[in-house]
Enzyme design. Structure first.
Site, PDB file in Angstrom:
ATOM      1  N   GLU A  33      29.928 -79.842 -53.760  1.00 52.32           N
ATOM      2  CA  GLU A  33      28.562 -79.713 -54.258  1.00 52.32           C
ATOM      3  C   GLU A  33      28.517 -79.658 -55.784  1.00 52.32           C
ATOM      4  O   GLU A  33      27.610 -80.202 -56.399  1.00 52.32           O
ATOM      5  CB  GLU A  33      27.878 -78.480 -53.660  1.00 52.32           C
ATOM      6  CG  GLU A  33      27.519 -78.631 -52.185  1.00 52.32           C
ATOM      7  CD  GLU A  33      26.603 -79.827 -51.906  1.00 52.32           C
ATOM      8  OE1 GLU A  33      25.719 -80.118 -52.737  1.00 52.32           O
ATOM      9  OE2 GLU A  33      26.776 -80.470 -50.858  1.00 52.32           O
ATOM     10  N   CYS A 188      15.676 -94.122 -48.502  1.00 57.06           N
ATOM     11  CA  CYS A 188      14.551 -93.834 -49.392  1.00 57.06           C
ATOM     12  C   CYS A 188      15.035 -93.887 -50.835  1.00 57.06           C
ATOM     13  O   CYS A 188      14.977 -92.903 -51.567  1.00 57.06           O
ATOM     14  CB  CYS A 188      13.969 -92.459 -49.049  1.00 57.06           C
ATOM     15  SG  CYS A 188      12.356 -92.134 -49.780  1.00 57.06           S
ATOM     16  N   CYS A 195      11.929 -98.965 -45.940  1.00 57.57           N
ATOM     17  CA  CYS A 195      11.040 -98.200 -45.052  1.00 57.57           C
ATOM     18  C   CYS A 195      11.132 -98.616 -43.585  1.00 57.57           C
ATOM     19  O   CYS A 195      10.835 -97.812 -42.698  1.00 57.57           O
ATOM     20  CB  CYS A 195       9.602 -98.307 -45.545  1.00 57.57           C
ATOM     21  SG  CYS A 195       9.394 -97.687 -47.227  1.00 57.57           S
ATOM     22  N   CYS A 198      13.412 -96.344 -41.856  1.00 60.53           N
ATOM     23  CA  CYS A 198      13.199 -94.915 -42.092  1.00 60.53           C
ATOM     24  C   CYS A 198      12.516 -94.219 -40.916  1.00 60.53           C
ATOM     25  O   CYS A 198      11.472 -94.666 -40.442  1.00 60.53           O
ATOM     26  CB  CYS A 198      12.363 -94.717 -43.352  1.00 60.53           C
ATOM     27  SG  CYS A 198      12.112 -92.981 -43.767  1.00 60.53           S
ATOM     28  N   CYS A 204       4.857 -90.892 -43.385  1.00 62.11           N
ATOM     29  CA  CYS A 204       4.989 -90.933 -44.845  1.00 62.11           C
ATOM     30  C   CYS A 204       3.700 -91.433 -45.483  1.00 62.11           C
ATOM     31  O   CYS A 204       3.313 -92.594 -45.315  1.00 62.11           O
ATOM     32  CB  CYS A 204       6.163 -91.821 -45.240  1.00 62.11           C
ATOM     33  SG  CYS A 204       6.401 -91.948 -47.015  1.00 62.11           S
TER      34      CYS A 204
END
Length: 347
Positions: A33, A188, A195, A198, A204
């Site tokens: 991370e 995205c 899209c 997605c 959305c």
DNA sequence: AAAGCGTGGTG
DNA sequence: TCACCAAGCTT
């Protein structure tokens, strides 16, 4: 509903074979991370592999030399991440008896760990509930809800955090968080969101109104200044190069670089007043431009052969001879690494 | 709030 | 060649 769509997509299309997704201990997730802050997956992978091979445990990292940590960070950028990583490892080893904190509250108190990184560590390594909000999640949520404004602004960031908080499910939190990041990274995307692939297209708002690329609103742009510097590349008879350690704060903190002067005449003046350097004239090795996030740096590198090491250049700065043939384990800024390579090829 | 802090890829 | 920016945090 929302989370079911996302987790369902993850089970089919999410990435599950990244190096830090195997053996997801808090230590391994934490290192990943930190490396992934403002840095893309493809860049991080080789660095992560080397790092974990060298420091397989928190204990190993805590007992390592900071120069070795920065060495493994060379080229990755944002070196405060490496310094904080080491500082935190020492802290956990000594203050926490080697037990890695596993709550968001404890984690955000540690150097280099903010709200989102803490949430990622907790959810990805323990499976506990915690929302995250990295660049990918921000982009997804900003589009799904057409959130106005740049997320550097408090109000925008608060709205996005609230959404992340609401949507993050109690069950399968790790899969959901990983999925949101994968979605942002692979579907995205900023320029041309895909899209049709997605799972969220039906819910959305940006997609429904064909404004996908209107969100998120970009950072207000500013023209960045140009700074310039002259560097002295001193080489001894064994082909070693003189490096000076940079102060801990500021750009390239703690890394090793060539001695710096504000311009060529300051560099020249230094050489002239030095008994061991003044007989020879400096020659231009290279001119290059290096761009940071906040300024351009025009570098002129001047080289000179010497028989002896100058005892000091700047007050309180360590000096060392660096042998490119047998590189020491220390951190080097990217353009310095390039200049060193150039000396071995051209002089 | 806004600036400091890297680098390599991309169009 | 150059602007833009990617799994943020700190001050």
């Amino acid at each position: 509903m929302f989370s079911a769509l996302v987790v369902g997509w993850f089970d089919q299309h999410g990435r599950k074979d990244l190096p830090w997704q195997k053996n997801t201990t808090p230590y391994r997730v934490w290192v990943s991370e930190i490396m992934l802050q403002q840095t893309q997956v493809a860049t991080v992978i080789p660095y992560y592999q080397r790092f974990m091979k060298t420091f397989p445990s928190l204990k190993k990292l805590a007992h390592a030399d900071i120069d070795q940590v920065l060495h493994l960070w060379t080229g990755l950028g944002y070196y405060a991440r490496a310094r904080n990583l080491h500082k935190t490892a020492v802290l956990i080893d000594t203050q926490f008896r080697g037990r890695f904190p596993t709550t968001v509250t404890e984690l955000i108190d540690l150097p280099g760990i903010g709200q989102s990184t803490a949430g990622a560590i907790v959810s990805l390594s323990k499976g506990d509930w915690a929302p995250i909000l990295d660049g990918n999640v921000k982009r997804v949520l900003a589009r799904v809800h057409c959130i106005e404004g740049w997320y550097g602004h408090r109000k925008t960031a608060d709205q996005l955090w609230a959404l992340s908080h609401c949507y993050t499910p109690k069950m399968r939190t790790a899969a959901f968080n990983q999925a949101m990041m994968d979605l942002g990274a692979t579907v995205c995307t900023r320029g041309k969101p895909n899209c049709t692939q997605c799972p969220l297209s039906a819910v959305c708002l940006a997609h429904q109104t064909q404004q996908e690329t209107q969100f998120p609103q970009p950072k207000p742009k500013k023209t960045i200044p140009i700074k310039s510097v002259s560097m002295l590349v001193l080489r001894n008879s064994q082909q070693e190069l003189l490096l000076e350690q940079r102060p801990p704060m500021g750009i390239w903190g703690g890394l090793w670089s060539f001695p710096e002067f504000k311009d060529h005449s300051a560099l020249q003046a230094y050489c002239q007043q030095s008994p061991i350097l003044k007989q020879n004239k400096v020659k231009l090795l290279a001119k290059l431009r290096h761009t940071f996030s906040h300024y351009h740096l025009e570098i002129e590198a001047w080289y000179l052969d010497t028989v002896k090491k100058p005892n000091k250049i700047m007050e309180d700065r360590q000096l060392t001879w660096y042998n490119p043939k047998q590189p020491s384990t220390l951190g080097l800024p990217s353009p310095i690494q390039k200049l060193i390579k150039k000396t071995t090829e051209e002089i």
